[in-house]
Design a protein around this motif. Structure first.
Motif, PDB file in Angstrom:
ATOM      1  N   ALA A  43       0.848  -1.183   0.000  1.00  0.00           N
ATOM      2  CA  ALA A  43       0.000   0.000   0.000  1.00  0.00           C
ATOM      3  C   ALA A  43       0.887   1.237   0.000  1.00  0.00           C
ATOM      4  N   PRO A  44       0.388   2.357  -0.473  1.00  0.00           N
ATOM      5  CA  PRO A  44       1.191   3.584  -0.501  1.00  0.00           C
ATOM      6  C   PRO A  44       1.745   3.934   0.875  1.00  0.00           C
ATOM      7  N   GLY A  45       3.044   4.194   0.935  1.00  0.00           N
ATOM      8  CA  GLY A  45       3.671   4.573   2.188  1.00  0.00           C
ATOM      9  C   GLY A  45       3.950   3.425   3.137  1.00  0.00           C
ATOM     10  N   LYS A  46       3.663   2.197   2.697  1.00  0.00           N
ATOM     11  CA  LYS A  46       3.894   1.036   3.564  1.00  0.00           C
ATOM     12  C   LYS A  46       4.880   0.070   2.918  1.00  0.00           C
ATOM     13  N   GLU A  47       5.455  -0.794   3.739  1.00  0.00           N
ATOM     14  CA  GLU A  47       6.380  -1.795   3.222  1.00  0.00           C
ATOM     15  C   GLU A  47       5.620  -2.931   2.552  1.00  0.00           C
ATOM     16  N   ARG A  48       6.325  -3.636   1.659  1.00  0.00           N
ATOM     17  CA  ARG A  48       5.727  -4.802   1.017  1.00  0.00           C
ATOM     18  C   ARG A  48       5.450  -5.873   2.062  1.00  0.00           C
ATOM     19  N   GLU A  49       4.268  -6.453   1.970  1.00  0.00           N
ATOM     20  CA  GLU A  49       3.793  -7.410   2.976  1.00  0.00           C
ATOM     21  C   GLU A  49       3.473  -8.737   2.311  1.00  0.00           C
ATOM     22  N   GLY A  50       3.942  -9.831   2.881  1.00  0.00           N
ATOM     23  CA  GLY A  50       3.586 -11.146   2.376  1.00  0.00           C
ATOM     24  C   GLY A  50       2.152 -11.482   2.748  1.00  0.00           C
ATOM     25  N   VAL A  51       1.421 -12.060   1.810  1.00  0.00           N
ATOM     26  CA  VAL A  51       0.001 -12.348   2.000  1.00  0.00           C
ATOM     27  C   VAL A  51      -0.263 -13.846   2.046  1.00  0.00           C
ATOM     28  N   SER A  65      -3.552 -11.611   8.866  1.00  0.00           N
ATOM     29  CA  SER A  65      -4.566 -10.626   8.489  1.00  0.00           C
ATOM     30  C   SER A  65      -5.517 -11.119   7.399  1.00  0.00           C
ATOM     31  N   VAL A  66      -5.150 -12.203   6.688  1.00  0.00           N
ATOM     32  CA  VAL A  66      -5.997 -12.678   5.595  1.00  0.00           C
ATOM     33  C   VAL A  66      -6.479 -14.105   5.803  1.00  0.00           C
ATOM     34  N   LYS A  67      -6.061 -14.751   6.874  1.00  0.00           N
ATOM     35  CA  LYS A  67      -6.476 -16.138   7.124  1.00  0.00           C
ATOM     36  C   LYS A  67      -7.982 -16.243   7.193  1.00  0.00           C
ATOM     37  N   GLY A  68      -8.506 -17.264   6.512  1.00  0.00           N
ATOM     38  CA  GLY A  68      -9.943 -17.478   6.509  1.00  0.00           C
ATOM     39  C   GLY A  68     -10.678 -16.674   5.449  1.00  0.00           C
ATOM     40  N   ARG A  69      -9.993 -15.701   4.833  1.00  0.00           N
ATOM     41  CA  ARG A  69     -10.621 -14.872   3.801  1.00  0.00           C
ATOM     42  C   ARG A  69      -9.986 -15.085   2.428  1.00  0.00           C
ATOM     43  N   PHE A  70      -8.680 -15.314   2.381  1.00  0.00           N
ATOM     44  CA  PHE A  70      -7.953 -15.488   1.118  1.00  0.00           C
ATOM     45  C   PHE A  70      -7.543 -16.936   0.943  1.00  0.00           C
ATOM     46  N   THR A  71      -7.520 -17.389  -0.322  1.00  0.00           N
ATOM     47  CA  THR A  71      -7.070 -18.733  -0.642  1.00  0.00           C
ATOM     48  C   THR A  71      -6.115 -18.676  -1.826  1.00  0.00           C
ATOM     49  N   ILE A  72      -4.922 -19.226  -1.642  1.00  0.00           N
ATOM     50  CA  ILE A  72      -3.942 -19.300  -2.727  1.00  0.00           C
ATOM     51  C   ILE A  72      -4.000 -20.695  -3.339  1.00  0.00           C
ATOM     52  N   SER A  73      -3.870 -20.750  -4.660  1.00  0.00           N
ATOM     53  CA  SER A  73      -3.843 -22.039  -5.345  1.00  0.00           C
ATOM     54  C   SER A  73      -2.953 -21.928  -6.579  1.00  0.00           C
ATOM     55  N   LYS A  74      -2.513 -23.071  -7.057  1.00  0.00           N
ATOM     56  CA  LYS A  74      -1.540 -23.102  -8.167  1.00  0.00           C
ATOM     57  C   LYS A  74      -1.944 -24.221  -9.107  1.00  0.00           C
ATOM     58  N   ASP A  75      -2.167 -23.877 -10.371  1.00  0.00           N
ATOM     59  CA  ASP A  75      -2.520 -24.846 -11.397  1.00  0.00           C
ATOM     60  C   ASP A  75      -1.284 -25.091 -12.247  1.00  0.00           C
ATOM     61  N   ASN A  76      -0.596 -26.192 -11.990  1.00  0.00           N
ATOM     62  CA  ASN A  76       0.652 -26.459 -12.709  1.00  0.00           C
ATOM     63  C   ASN A  76       0.414 -26.736 -14.195  1.00  0.00           C
ATOM     64  N   ALA A  77      -0.752 -27.259 -14.535  1.00  0.00           N
ATOM     65  CA  ALA A  77      -1.059 -27.539 -15.940  1.00  0.00           C
ATOM     66  C   ALA A  77      -1.212 -26.251 -16.742  1.00  0.00           C
ATOM     67  N   LYS A  78      -1.645 -25.188 -16.071  1.00  0.00           N
ATOM     68  CA  LYS A  78      -1.862 -23.901 -16.748  1.00  0.00           C
ATOM     69  C   LYS A  78      -0.773 -22.894 -16.427  1.00  0.00           C
ATOM     70  N   ASN A  79       0.214 -23.284 -15.643  1.00  0.00           N
ATOM     71  CA  ASN A  79       1.276 -22.365 -15.221  1.00  0.00           C
ATOM     72  C   ASN A  79       0.696 -21.080 -14.629  1.00  0.00           C
ATOM     73  N   THR A  80      -0.305 -21.240 -13.803  1.00  0.00           N
ATOM     74  CA  THR A  80      -1.010 -20.074 -13.272  1.00  0.00           C
ATOM     75  C   THR A  80      -1.211 -20.190 -11.766  1.00  0.00           C
ATOM     76  N   LEU A  81      -0.971 -19.087 -11.091  1.00  0.00           N
ATOM     77  CA  LEU A  81      -1.188 -18.942  -9.662  1.00  0.00           C
ATOM     78  C   LEU A  81      -2.425 -18.093  -9.442  1.00  0.00           C
ATOM     79  N   TYR A  82      -3.195 -18.413  -8.414  1.00  0.00           N
ATOM     80  CA  TYR A  82      -4.420 -17.672  -8.125  1.00  0.00           C
ATOM     81  C   TYR A  82      -4.431 -17.185  -6.677  1.00  0.00           C
ATOM     82  N   LEU A  83      -5.207 -16.134  -6.460  1.00  0.00           N
ATOM     83  CA  LEU A  83      -5.498 -15.686  -5.100  1.00  0.00           C
ATOM     84  C   LEU A  83      -6.977 -15.321  -5.061  1.00  0.00           C
ATOM     85  N   GLN A  84      -7.765 -16.165  -4.414  1.00  0.00           N
ATOM     86  CA  GLN A  84      -9.182 -15.868  -4.213  1.00  0.00           C
ATOM     87  C   GLN A  84      -9.319 -15.042  -2.949  1.00  0.00           C
TER      88      GLN A  84
END
Length: 127
Positions: A43-51, A65-84
């Motif tokens: 965010a502006p004026g803040k340090e980079r934060e791991g999510v 701060s994001v547990k229970g709200r965000f979900t990370i997933s990785k589709d190796n067949a599509k070479n794509t990372l997601y963040l819901q």
């Protein structure tokens, strides 16, 4: 040349959802599966934060701060990372970046652990 390109950012009201994507190119298919990846935000004026982080065995970890709200997933067949991202809050407003590091067993939770970065996608949450 490895390239990471994020998409899916936008403006939403508090309580809404977004799904970020990070498309990777320049990897051979089998090597992408071996990479650890993460989402970071700044965010502006803040340090980079791991999510959120995911390793080669698909094990995941999250910032408190994001547990229970965000979900990370990785589709190796599509070479794509997601963040819901669900139940978004105004404090989630930031530029979101994906990051990658190769030949990794456990995903680093700090930015210095990664050597490939995307340009970012903006997420804005209004109250």
């Amino acid at each position: 040349q490895v390239l990471l390109v994020e998409s899916g950012g936008g403006s939403v009201q508090a309580g809404g959802s977004l799904r970020l994507s990070c498309a990777a190119s320049g990897y051979a298919g089998y090597t992408y599966a071996r990479y650890c990846m993460g989402w970071f935000r700044q965010a502006p004026g803040k340090e980079r934060e791991g999510v959120a982080f995911i390793d080669r065995s698909q094990s995941t970890s999250y910032a408190e701060s994001v547990k229970g709200r965000f979900t990370i997933s990785k589709d190796n067949a599509k070479n794509t990372l997601y963040l819901q991202m669900n139940s978004l809050k105004p404090e989630d407003t930031a530029m979101y970046h994906c990051a990658a590091v190769g030949l990794c067993n456990k995903a680093p939770v700090v930015a210095t652990g990664y050597n490939r970065w995307g340009q970012g996608t903006q997420v804005t949450v209004s109250s």
